[in-house]
Structures are given as C-alpha cells and as structure tokens.
Write a protein that holds these residues in place. Structure first.
Motif, PDB file in Angstrom:
ATOM      1  N   LYS A  98      -0.442  -3.268  -0.776  1.00 21.30           N
ATOM      2  CA  LYS A  98       0.693  -3.637   0.079  1.00 21.30           C
ATOM      3  C   LYS A  98       0.332  -4.747   1.064  1.00 21.30           C
ATOM      4  CE  LYS A  98       1.593   0.575   1.611  1.00 21.30           C
ATOM      5  NZ  LYS A  98       2.281   1.663   2.304  1.00 21.30           N
ATOM      6  N   MET A  99      -0.876  -5.278   0.925  1.00 24.08           N
ATOM      7  CA  MET A  99      -1.372  -6.264   1.883  1.00 24.08           C
ATOM      8  C   MET A  99      -0.464  -7.490   1.980  1.00 24.08           C
ATOM      9  SD  MET A  99      -5.165  -7.932   1.894  1.00 24.08           S
ATOM     10  CE  MET A  99      -5.694  -9.129   3.118  1.00 24.08           C
ATOM     11  N   ILE A 125       1.397  -6.787  15.181  1.00 25.95           N
ATOM     12  CA  ILE A 125       0.614  -7.467  14.152  1.00 25.95           C
ATOM     13  C   ILE A 125       0.963  -8.948  14.204  1.00 25.95           C
ATOM     14  CG2 ILE A 125       0.211  -7.756  11.668  1.00 25.95           C
ATOM     15  CD1 ILE A 125       0.909  -4.795  11.334  1.00 25.95           C
ATOM     16  N   LEU A 126      -0.054  -9.792  14.242  1.00 25.33           N
ATOM     17  CA  LEU A 126       0.144 -11.232  14.123  1.00 25.33           C
ATOM     18  C   LEU A 126      -0.257 -11.635  12.711  1.00 25.33           C
ATOM     19  CD1 LEU A 126      -1.208 -12.701  17.489  1.00 25.33           C
ATOM     20  CD2 LEU A 126       1.109 -12.965  16.590  1.00 25.33           C
ATOM     21  N   ASP A 150       9.280 -16.501   2.047  1.00 23.81           N
ATOM     22  CA  ASP A 150       8.612 -17.521   1.224  1.00 23.81           C
ATOM     23  C   ASP A 150       7.219 -17.040   0.806  1.00 23.81           C
ATOM     24  OD1 ASP A 150      10.774 -19.213   1.464  1.00 23.81           O
ATOM     25  OD2 ASP A 150       9.891 -20.441   3.053  1.00 23.81           O
ATOM     26  N   VAL A 151       6.512 -16.382   1.741  1.00 25.82           N
ATOM     27  CA  VAL A 151       5.177 -15.837   1.441  1.00 25.82           C
ATOM     28  C   VAL A 151       5.282 -14.790   0.324  1.00 25.82           C
ATOM     29  CG1 VAL A 151       3.266 -14.461   2.348  1.00 25.82           C
ATOM     30  CG2 VAL A 151       4.257 -16.274   3.741  1.00 25.82           C
ATOM     31  N   TYR A 152       6.267 -13.921   0.439  1.00 23.50           N
ATOM     32  CA  TYR A 152       6.467 -12.859  -0.556  1.00 23.50           C
ATOM     33  C   TYR A 152       6.784 -13.458  -1.935  1.00 23.50           C
ATOM     34  CZ  TYR A 152       8.657  -8.971  -3.026  1.00 23.50           C
ATOM     35  OH  TYR A 152       8.991  -8.031  -3.964  1.00 23.50           O
ATOM     36  N   THR A 153       7.709 -14.408  -1.969  1.00 18.06           N
ATOM     37  CA  THR A 153       8.103 -15.032  -3.234  1.00 18.06           C
ATOM     38  C   THR A 153       6.908 -15.696  -3.908  1.00 18.06           C
ATOM     39  OG1 THR A 153      10.344 -15.426  -2.403  1.00 18.06           O
ATOM     40  CG2 THR A 153       9.636 -16.729  -4.291  1.00 18.06           C
ATOM     41  N   TYR A 171       4.944  -6.273   5.343  1.00 18.68           N
ATOM     42  CA  TYR A 171       5.728  -6.801   6.463  1.00 18.68           C
ATOM     43  C   TYR A 171       7.230  -6.860   6.168  1.00 18.68           C
ATOM     44  CZ  TYR A 171       4.992 -10.729   3.321  1.00 18.68           C
ATOM     45  OH  TYR A 171       4.912 -11.507   2.197  1.00 18.68           O
ATOM     46  N   ARG A 172       7.630  -6.601   4.925  1.00 15.56           N
ATOM     47  CA  ARG A 172       9.038  -6.798   4.553  1.00 15.56           C
ATOM     48  C   ARG A 172       9.962  -5.723   5.110  1.00 15.56           C
ATOM     49  NH1 ARG A 172      10.667 -10.168   0.740  1.00 15.56           N
ATOM     50  NH2 ARG A 172      12.073  -8.676  -0.260  1.00 15.56           N
TER      51      ARG A 172
END
Length: 215
Positions: A115-116, A156-157, A32-35, A120-121
């Motif tokens: 890539k920030m 990574i959190l 959802d964050v990526y979209t 994570y993908r």
C-alpha cells in the motif's frame, strides 16, 4: 462596524477558497502519482529509513529495498525478509532461524509495502506544502492529515518528484513526536522478475531447521 465585518468575512472567504484550491491541487498531484504507479507491471525501490525522536535523543538509519507487483511484495529490511504472496505474509528472520506466517492485515491505518504507493488515496485530508530543490529535482510536498482522530499518526509529508510523478520521500510524524522518514535512493520499473519471487518455499526453511510460527 459593518465594514470591519465585511472585511473579516472577505478574509475568511479568501482563506477558504485558497485552502480549497490547495487541497484540490494536492489531490490532483496524488492522483497523478497513483495513475503513474498503476501503469507499471512492477516497481523496485531501494530506500533509506530514518527513525528519529529528539526528546529521547534517538536516531536510527537503515537501508532496505522492496519489489512490488500488484498486491504482492518482497521486502528486505532490518536483516529480515518479508514476503506477501497475495494470500499470506511470511516474515523470515535468519538471525533467529524462524519464519512467521500470518494472514494479510487489512487494517487501513497500517502502511504495508503493497500500500506504499496507494495508502494516501483514502482517510486523509490534503494540503499543498513546500517545494524543494533536491539535486536539480523539484520535489513538491503534500501534507496528509488523518481524518481519524484516534490514529497515532499526527501527519504525513509526501514528497513527489514533479517531473516523474514518483514518490521521493515520506515523512511520518507520530503523536509521540517520533518522526519516521523514508527516502527513495533508486526507483526502477518493469524489471525482469523470477517466476518464484513471490512464492514461499516452506520445505526450504524446514530443511534448514527454521522454526515455523503460524499466527
């Protein structure tokens, strides 16, 4: 004995199911964050960066900002500017009066500004972590563990604003116990940008007497 074995298997199965559900929830949130990030023409982030190592009694805090548009970015950080025009990366250091020009590094282990919002993908295992209330905002954390055991990054959190689906905080822990965190102070989207923001003017810096380093 049989009942004990059955109980043990039941507990293990429940644990695996819970882990699978948590992993699935974490991946869905990050998708959802990526979209959401990909729906914007550009993103401006004002942030605070903290580097901390308790063993070395070290703590450094620095502010910065970055404008990202696709694979291009302009970063202001630590008294320097870094520009990525999609072909080259230019690091401008006024204090030293020098500019370093490099090819774009495709190393997947390096989280660059471009890539920030997407690093994570791939290359990580996901785990649902704590939910925090920050000034009335619900921040859900996802723990990322690198699949590559040779990386210097331990975990990574990634803190996500549940309502906006924007990244609020990133906390990276290294194998040497160094913890680096980036907290977003301001997150703006679809800003009006100059046509030359991601264009490097080499002559401008030559005229200033800057030393140009080509790697």
């Amino acid at each position: 004995m049989f009942k004990k074995q059955l109980l043990f298997i039941g507990i293990m199965t429940f644990g695996l199911l819970s882990y699978g559900q948590n992993s699935s929830k974490a991946k869905t949130l990050l998708d959802d964050v990526y979209t959401k990030a990909m729906s914007y023409d550009n993103i401006y982030i004002d942030f605070k960066s903290t580097l901390e190592n308790t063993e070395a009694n070290l703590k450094q805090e620095t502010n910065g900002n970055v404008t990202i548009s696709g694979n291009k970015y302009m970063l202001d950080y630590l008294g320097a500017q870094q520009l990525n025009d999609g072909k080259k990366v230019y690091t401008i250091v006024p204090e030293n009066e020098e500019v370093t020009i490099e090819d774009i590094n495709e190393d997947n282990n390096i989280v660059t500004p471009s890539k920030m919002l997407t690093f994570y993908r791939t290359g990580h295992n996901y785990e649902w972590d704590i939910l925090q209330n920050v000034g009335g905002r619900k921040i859900q954390y996802v723990k990322l563990t690198p699949i590559d055991s040779n990386t210097e990054i331990k975990s990574i959190l990634l803190g996500v604003d549940v309502q906006t689906k924007h990244i609020y905080k990133l906390i990276q822990t290294g194998e040497n116990s160094t913890k680096t965190s980036i907290t977003v102070n301001s997150f703006k989207t679809n800003q009006s940008l100059s046509n030359t923001l991601f264009t490097f003017n080499e002559k401008k810096y030559e005229d200033k007497g800057y030393y140009i380093i080509r790697n």
